[in-house]
Design an enzyme around this catalytic site. Structure first.
Site, PDB file in Angstrom:
ATOM      1  N   ASP A  55       0.736  -1.161  -0.100  1.00 25.68           N
ATOM      2  CA  ASP A  55       0.108   0.115   0.139  1.00 25.68           C
ATOM      3  C   ASP A  55       1.178   1.165   0.065  1.00 25.68           C
ATOM      4  OD1 ASP A  55      -2.544   1.657   0.218  1.00 25.68           O
ATOM      5  OD2 ASP A  55      -1.966   1.565   2.538  1.00 25.68           O
ATOM      6  N   ASN A  76       6.532  -7.758   6.986  1.00 24.59           N
ATOM      7  CA  ASN A  76       5.255  -6.972   7.186  1.00 24.59           C
ATOM      8  C   ASN A  76       4.102  -7.790   6.624  1.00 24.59           C
ATOM      9  OD1 ASN A  76       3.671  -4.645   8.259  1.00 24.59           O
ATOM     10  ND2 ASN A  76       3.032  -4.689   6.138  1.00 24.59           N
ATOM     11  N   GLU A  77       3.181  -8.169   7.222  1.00 20.44           N
ATOM     12  CA  GLU A  77       1.671  -8.746   6.946  1.00 20.44           C
ATOM     13  C   GLU A  77       1.945 -10.020   5.741  1.00 20.44           C
ATOM     14  OE1 GLU A  77      -0.787  -5.729   5.906  1.00 20.44           O
ATOM     15  OE2 GLU A  77      -1.129  -5.313   8.159  1.00 20.44           O
ATOM     16  N   ASN A 124      -0.644  -5.504  13.465  1.00 20.23           N
ATOM     17  CA  ASN A 124      -1.273  -4.357  12.922  1.00 20.23           C
ATOM     18  C   ASN A 124      -2.581  -4.500  12.907  1.00 20.23           C
ATOM     19  OD1 ASN A 124       1.462  -3.852  12.023  1.00 20.23           O
ATOM     20  ND2 ASN A 124       1.132  -4.278   9.948  1.00 20.23           N
ATOM     21  N   TYR A 133      -6.697  -3.130  12.968  1.00 22.52           N
ATOM     22  CA  TYR A 133      -7.773  -1.725  12.691  1.00 22.52           C
ATOM     23  C   TYR A 133      -9.137  -2.010  12.823  1.00 22.52           C
ATOM     24  CZ  TYR A 133      -3.507  -0.092  10.052  1.00 22.52           C
ATOM     25  OH  TYR A 133      -2.321   0.426   9.480  1.00 22.52           O
ATOM     26  N   TYR A 166     -11.222  -0.974   9.574  1.00 21.03           N
ATOM     27  CA  TYR A 166     -11.635  -1.939   8.410  1.00 21.03           C
ATOM     28  C   TYR A 166     -12.717  -2.796   8.867  1.00 21.03           C
ATOM     29  CZ  TYR A 166      -7.411  -0.414   5.703  1.00 21.03           C
ATOM     30  OH  TYR A 166      -6.502   0.589   5.037  1.00 21.03           O
ATOM     31  N   GLU A 179       1.099  -1.141  14.181  1.00 21.55           N
ATOM     32  CA  GLU A 179       0.111  -0.311  13.361  1.00 21.55           C
ATOM     33  C   GLU A 179      -1.072  -0.286  13.803  1.00 21.55           C
ATOM     34  OE1 GLU A 179      -0.266  -1.007   8.905  1.00 21.55           O
ATOM     35  OE2 GLU A 179       1.972  -1.384   8.990  1.00 21.55           O
ATOM     36  N   TRP A 184       0.057   4.045  12.890  1.00 20.37           N
ATOM     37  CA  TRP A 184       0.150   4.131  11.502  1.00 20.37           C
ATOM     38  C   TRP A 184      -0.733   5.439  10.987  1.00 20.37           C
ATOM     39  CZ3 TRP A 184       3.385   1.831   8.750  1.00 20.37           C
ATOM     40  CH2 TRP A 184       3.222   1.988   6.961  1.00 20.37           C
ATOM     41  N   LYS A 203      -3.735   8.260   6.723  1.00 17.48           N
ATOM     42  CA  LYS A 203      -3.811   7.876   7.975  1.00 17.48           C
ATOM     43  C   LYS A 203      -2.582   8.840   8.852  1.00 17.48           C
ATOM     44  CE  LYS A 203      -5.682   3.424   7.611  1.00 17.48           C
ATOM     45  NZ  LYS A 203      -5.457   3.222   6.187  1.00 17.48           N
TER      46      LYS A 203
HETATM   47  C1  BDP Z   1      -1.499  -2.395   6.728  1.00 14.79           C
HETATM   48  C2  BDP Z   1      -0.143  -2.285   5.990  1.00 14.79           C
HETATM   49  C3  BDP Z   1       0.305  -0.733   5.583  1.00 14.79           C
HETATM   50  C4  BDP Z   1      -1.125  -0.090   5.155  1.00 14.79           C
HETATM   51  C5  BDP Z   1      -2.173  -0.103   6.153  1.00 14.79           C
HETATM   52  C6  BDP Z   1      -3.423   0.526   5.871  1.00 14.79           C
HETATM   53  O1  BDP Z   1       0.963  -2.816   6.591  1.00 14.79           O
HETATM   54  O2  BDP Z   1       1.219  -0.728   4.604  1.00 14.79           O
HETATM   55  O3  BDP Z   1      -0.783   1.234   4.590  1.00 14.79           O
HETATM   56  O4  BDP Z   1      -2.427  -1.410   6.569  1.00 14.79           O
HETATM   57  O5  BDP Z   1      -4.459  -0.080   5.324  1.00 14.79           O
HETATM   58  O6  BDP Z   1      -2.258  -3.477   6.091  1.00 14.79           O
HETATM   59  O7  BDP Z   1      -3.481   1.874   5.895  1.00 14.79           O
END
Ligand code: BDP
Length: 600
Positions: free
Chosen positions: A167, A416-417, A469, A471, A475, A507, A552, A571
């Protein structure tokens, strides 16, 4: 790999500035041998900089393929006693260098330095032609991974495109400085100060000096910040003792100058120096200890990203960023999602900011971010396979070789992820971790995606620290922060119960349009971002195994075009122009109350 610098025995020409440039839209460069014949009908391009946002040509912004750079330079006559190297700090993603028509280097990878010995190809006192071709194509064997494909438009034209799972915008070009520099014929190739220690007032620096030829007369000296000699040693490896040691501490860094010399009697054959810090890092009783004190990470995931320059090194932006890190009372950042420039790590050493240093293993996933629902498997023969693992090990080795001497770097993040829910990811990361542990003692981290449910990760067991990470409330549970925070608490407790390891929240955050205010808050407003962060912090503050929080993101940044990205990812706690949103003021207040060492 040592950073090039002028010393009593070494010289350097900085090739930053304007280069001739040409986007190879019709794939003519190799056919017409531009590497030999030079560029015709060229544009001008700054180095370092991404090329994408410099011109007004959409074809160049979105090119998938090669671009060419040219610079003609005179090499001074008095350099003919030495070896001469060309060195590129980084170019995204795959590069070739020609000197006077001779191919001197091919390098794959967009975020690490590469260099070539060009002694046999230069003409002294005359113009020399440097051509660099940079290609931005990704595959399942590159880092980050991606895929080139052909799209057929309505007229039946085949258009070359590139898919990526990560991303951030796939900026291309020569992103960091280019130098040509000299080393004496017999020279220091590398210096390693991987471990330091202290006991009471005494500091210990364990060093190794590598030379291109066997040398017996190696001498090492340590100077303090006032240039007083504090210790000495002879031999290519050993320990230097420093009395009255001043430690490198987060927020309170002390740097010593490490000088390595090759001597012949009293004649200085080669000398190189670098800043080092004396500090220890270890994991103990579920905490990360720096100088035997528990450390709590407060800070951000960042990006190298700016208007116009893209990912090009920019000292002004970097110093601004460190000032903002200080201003918010942050003590750390992660180099999400690739190795940052050596210049940034030098600043981290100087500002006393702790770094989690990440390899460009981002997007090892069956979907583009933000990923939702069931994911396709990617740890399989036609995607992430043995060759991918070899590359992953290679770039990890190169990252450690480059950054091992930085006191600010306390941990390596190896991905990462990634799609860690796949059993084959377990085998893959087991080998990667084993190989990495042979190189360095620092703790290792893997950063997990929110789709990896507690207990379903095949990878975390090999690592020392778990990065998460998450959210929830963004999300998932979209707009409902309270429900998101409930799930967060449960999730963190479950992760800890299953893995029993310290967790850094690598994140968490939400897209926020600077200047959009809503009371009561809604998604994308500045109020929502502050409330979101506050709720998350309430959860962390209950959980002693959460050893850090990195929001993040530090600043808004550019991404590929998508319906969930309005002029990029928003973000940021700061705008892309590095001005604060409300959340920056809130974080400043919260982090002022959390010392640089753990006091939660
Ligand atoms: C995570 C990723 C990051 C993205 C972030 C997002 O590690 O690179 O920018 O989410 O969705 O999945 O903002």
């Amino acid at each position: 790999m040592l950073y090039p610098k002028i010393t009593q025995t070494r010289n350097l020409i900085n090739l930053c500035g304007i280069w001739n440039f040409k986007g190879d839209f019709n794939e003519e460069g190799y056919k017409e041998e531009w590497f030999k014949n030079g560029l015709k009908d060229y544009d001008f391009m700054p180095v370092p900089s991404s090329y994408n946002d410099i011109t007004t040509d959409g074809r160049l912004r979105d090119i998938v393929g090669d671009v060419w750079y040219q610079k003609d330079i005179i090499v001074p006559n008095n350099w003919n006693e030495d070896k001469i190297f060309i060195r590129v700090g980084s170019a995204s993603h795959n590069s070739k260098i020609w000197i006077n028509g001779n191919l001197v280097k091919e390098y794959v990878g967009g975020f690490l330095p590469f260099e070539a010995d060009i002694t046999d190809y230069v003409k002294y006192g005359e113009e020399n032609r440097i051509i660099i071709c940079v290609n931005n194509e990704l595959s399942w064997q590159t880092f980050p991974p991606g895929e080139v494909y052909y799209f057929e438009d309505a007229d039946g034209n085949k258009i070359k495109k590139q898919k990526q799972q990560h991303d951030f915008f796939n900026y291309g070009g020569i992103h960091r400085p280019v130098y040509i520099y000299t080393r004496p014929k017999v020279h220091i190739e590398d210096v390693s100060v991987k471990t330091t220690d202290f006991k009471g007032e005494k500091g210990y620096i364990n060093y190794e000096v590598f030379t291109n030829e066997d040398c017996n007369n190696i001498e090492v000296e340590i100077y303090d910040e006032e240039n007083n000699l504090k210790g000495k040693s002879k031999g290519k490896e050993g320990t230097v003792q420093v009395d009255g040691v001043k430690l490198w501490e987060p927020g309170n860094p002390y740097l010593y100058k490490f000088v390595a010399n090759i001597k012949n009697e009293d004649e200085l054959i080669d000398t190189y120096n670098l800043n080092i810090g004396i500090r220890t890092v270890k994991i103990e009783s579920g905490q990360l200890l720096i100088n035997n004190k528990p450390f709590y990470f407060k800070g951000f995931g960042k990006h190298e990203d700016m208007d116009i320059k893209g990912k090009g090194l920019d000292d002004a932006v970097n110093i601004r960023d460190f000032n903002l890190l200080k201003w918010t009372n942050a003590n750390s950042f992660r180099t999400s999602h690739y190795p940052y420039s050596e210049e940034i790590l030098d600043l981290a050493d100087k500002y006393g900011i702790v770094v989690i240093d990440e390899v460009p293993a981002v997007g090892m996933l069956g979907q583009a971010v933000p990923a939702v629902g069931e994911l396709d498997g990617v740890f399989r023969e036609d995607k992430i396979n043995g060759d991918t693992l070899k590359e992953h090990i290679r770039i990890t080795k190169e990252l450690i070789a480059r950054d091992k001497n930085h006191p600010s770097v306390v941990m390596w993040s190896l991905a990462n992820e990634a799609s860690v829910m796949e059993p084959r990811a377990g085998e893959y990361f087991k080998e990667l971790v084993e190989e990495t542990r042979k190189l360095d003692d620092r703790p290792l981290m893997n950063v997990n995606i929110m789709l990896a449910e507690p207990g379903k990760c095949h990878v975390s067991k090999y690592f020392d620290v778990i990065g998460l990470n998450l959210y929830f409330g963004w999300y998932s549970e979209r707009g409902d922060i309270a429900s998101g925070a409930k799930r967060l608490l449960q999730w963190l407790e479950d992760w800890h119960e299953k893995e029993g390891k310290p967790i850094v929240m690598t994140e968490y955050g939400c897209d926020t349009i600077a200047g959009l205010h809503k009371q009561p808050s809604i998604m994308f407003s500045e109020e929502f971002q502050v409330e979101f962060l506050k709720e998350y912090h309430r959860v962390y503050d209950k959980l002693p195994f959460v050893i850090g929080e990195q929001v993040w993101n530090f600043a808004d940044f550019m991404t590929g075009q998508d319906i969930v990205r309005i002029d990029g990812n928003k973000k940021g706690v700061f705008t892309r122009q590095r001005q604060p949103k409300m959340a920056a003021h809130y974080l400043k207040e919260r982090w002022e109350k959390i010392s640089n060492h753990f006091t939660k």
